[in-house]
Design a protein around this motif. Structure first.
Motif, short mmCIF file in Angstrom:
data_model
loop_
_atom_site.label_atom_id
_atom_site.label_comp_id
_atom_site.label_asym_id
_atom_site.label_seq_id
_atom_site.Cartn_x
_atom_site.Cartn_y
_atom_site.Cartn_z
N THR A 343 0.83 -1.21 0.00
CA THR A 343 0.00 0.00 0.00
C THR A 343 0.86 1.25 0.00
OG1 THR A 343 -1.76 -1.18 1.19
CG2 THR A 343 -1.81 1.23 1.25
N ASN A 347 1.10 4.22 -2.75
CA ASN A 347 0.84 5.63 -2.42
C ASN A 347 1.95 6.55 -2.93
OD1 ASN A 347 -1.56 5.00 -1.14
ND2 ASN A 347 -0.65 4.91 0.91
N THR A 350 1.62 6.75 -6.79
CA THR A 350 0.44 7.54 -7.16
C THR A 350 0.68 9.02 -6.93
OG1 THR A 350 -1.04 5.69 -6.64
CG2 THR A 350 -2.02 7.88 -6.72
N SER A 351 1.25 9.36 -5.78
CA SER A 351 1.52 10.77 -5.47
C SER A 351 2.45 11.40 -6.49
CB SER A 351 2.11 10.86 -4.06
OG SER A 351 2.49 12.19 -3.77
#
Length: 446
Positions: A343, A347, A350-351
């Motif tokens: 996860t 993250n 994606t950021s």
């Protein structure tokens, strides 16, 4: 400290020699996404034959979620090699096969008795799942979806979408396969909200059960909860619930293909767990074996028990070596710290990609689940016209700078992110820096 170490261009002189030998010795239809020639690999790093060190963002197409050569897996394989290499699960019984089956039975969703059959590849897993569903239901038809990828055998190639790349020229497909529309929220009609579009897809699903095939003829519905080759498209929860409802109403077997999206990649052991929907049968492969050839079909005991004695199995299926490696792998994949790390990796990616999307008009969409992500390149963010040439140019530029990348998507205009979950933050950011720099340089025409 830099993780990318470039001593020559890529490909370097030794790599060029190997690539020439490959061209002479191997079929031209065996594609290669990069011109990287590997000497060794460890964790998220790959060393080529010219002494260059690259960061791996492709993971052998999602094969090494636990990283290259994880020590626990290497140790398990070595220990097994000292015992036996092969006696055959069709001839003898060995405890490791049973232990691994029991583990998968306990890990997959569903509060019902389960059984597991082992095979060698994702294609074989899907073949077996479909065959057992047909045997169990005594029905001929299978429903699959646009954008799907299920393998390259005759049956699984028939289930697979993307005709031009995978199916063209190979002759007739298997019969009684019906392909339905699968939701792609990014490419929905502009006039529809996301919820309206999902409603439309569900309505279309019902219409297809009249116009394409009657439910009474359907043995199984097979779907990837997150489409792989189709472009890492998560299937909306309500659409998966619709499939479950139809299967329950009409006695159809629900098969979840978790070959690429499973094995902890999305932050849960199986991607369908995010939806809460429970399939009847699950197919697994790729990262459950850390690169070893092994796959598994786990499902309701009554379905798995349907075929007659001798009706399933294979010479290599359940290889003691592959089982030993897979057992050690899966025990690591289900640890909370590993799933949390998946996860966290997702993250970070994606950021960074969303920041690039604000900067570059060529990035149309960023999507996926956990650490299974793509960036989709378009000629314009408003028109969403696919730009496959740009995606390929970014890959070539990035590889030349030390990042291993591969494409995906129905239009082959996406770059997929499948780095080993054990990648460090430093390695991850270094790789993303290279990709951002490559996008800028391709846009500038360099």
């Amino acid at each position: 400290m830099k993780n990318i170490i470039l001593k020559t261009e890529i490909p370097g002189p030794k790599s060029k020699e190997l690539l020439a030998r490959r061209a002479a010795a191997l079929p031209s239809g065996l594609g290669k996404s990069t011109e990287v020639c590997v000497e060794s690999a460890l964790g998220a790093l790959v060393q080529d034959v010219d002494g260059n060190q690259l960061i791996d963002f492709a993971g052998g197409i999602g094969m090494v979620n636990l990283g290259h050569r994880p020590q626990t897996v290497v140790d398990a394989i070595k220990e097994q090699l000292e015992k036996q290499i092969h006696t055959g699960a069709l001839v003898t019984t060995f405890e490791s096969y049973l232990e691994f089956a029991e583990l998968l039975n306990s890990l997959t969703p569903g509060n019902f008795p389960k059984k597991t059959l082992l095979a060698n590849s994702g294609s074989e897993a899907v073949e077996n799942a479909v065959a057992m569903a047909k045997y169990y239901t005594k029905r001929p038809a299978i429903i699959c979806f646009e954008g799907a990828y299920h393998g390259r055998t005759m049956l699984t190639l028939s289930l697979t979408s993307k005709y031009g790349l995978f199916k063209k020229g190979f002759g007739s497909s298997a019969q009684d396969i019906y392909r339905f529309h699968s939701p792609n929220v990014y490419r929905r009609p502009k006039s529809m909200t996301e919820e309206e579009y999902i409603d439309f897809c569900i309505e279309r699903f019902d219409q297809n059960l009249i116009s394409h095939v009657d439910p009474s003829a359907v043995a199984a519905i097979i779907i990837e909860p997150v489409q792989g080759e189709g472009g890492f498209i998560p299937v909306p929860k309500r659409f998966l619930e619709k499939i479950r409802q139809v299967c329950d109403t009409h006695g159809i077997v629900f098969i979840a293909d978790e070959v690429q999206a499973g094995a902890g990649r999305t932050g849960k052991f199986l991607s369908i767990e995010h939806s809460g929907v429970v399939p009847d049968v699950v197919t697994m492969a790729k990262s459950i074996g850390s690169g070893l050839p092994i796959s598994a079909i786990t499902g309701k005991a009554e379905i798995m028990d349907a075929p007659h004695l001798g009706g399933v199995g294979g010479t290599y299926s359940g290889s003691p070596i592959a089982v030993a490696g897979a057992m050690a792998t899966v025990k690591e994949l289900v640890k909370p710290e590993f799933l949390n790390r998946a996860t966290a990796v997702g993250n970070i990616i994606t950021s960074r990609l969303k920041a690039m999307q604000e900067k570059f008009n060529c990035i149309g969409d960023i999507r996926g689940l956990g650490a299974m992500l793509v960036v989709e390149f378009v000629k314009n963010q408003d028109t969403k016209e696919p730009d496959m040439d740009f995606a390929m140019a970014v890959i070539k530029k990035s590889v030349s700078k030390g990042i291993i990348l591969i494409r995906a998507g129905l239009y082959t205009n996406c770059i997929r992110f499948l780095p080993p979950i054990v990648i460090t933050d430093e390695q991850l950011h270094e790789g993303l820096d290279v990709i951002e720099e490559s996008i800028a340089e391709v846009l500038a025409g360099k």
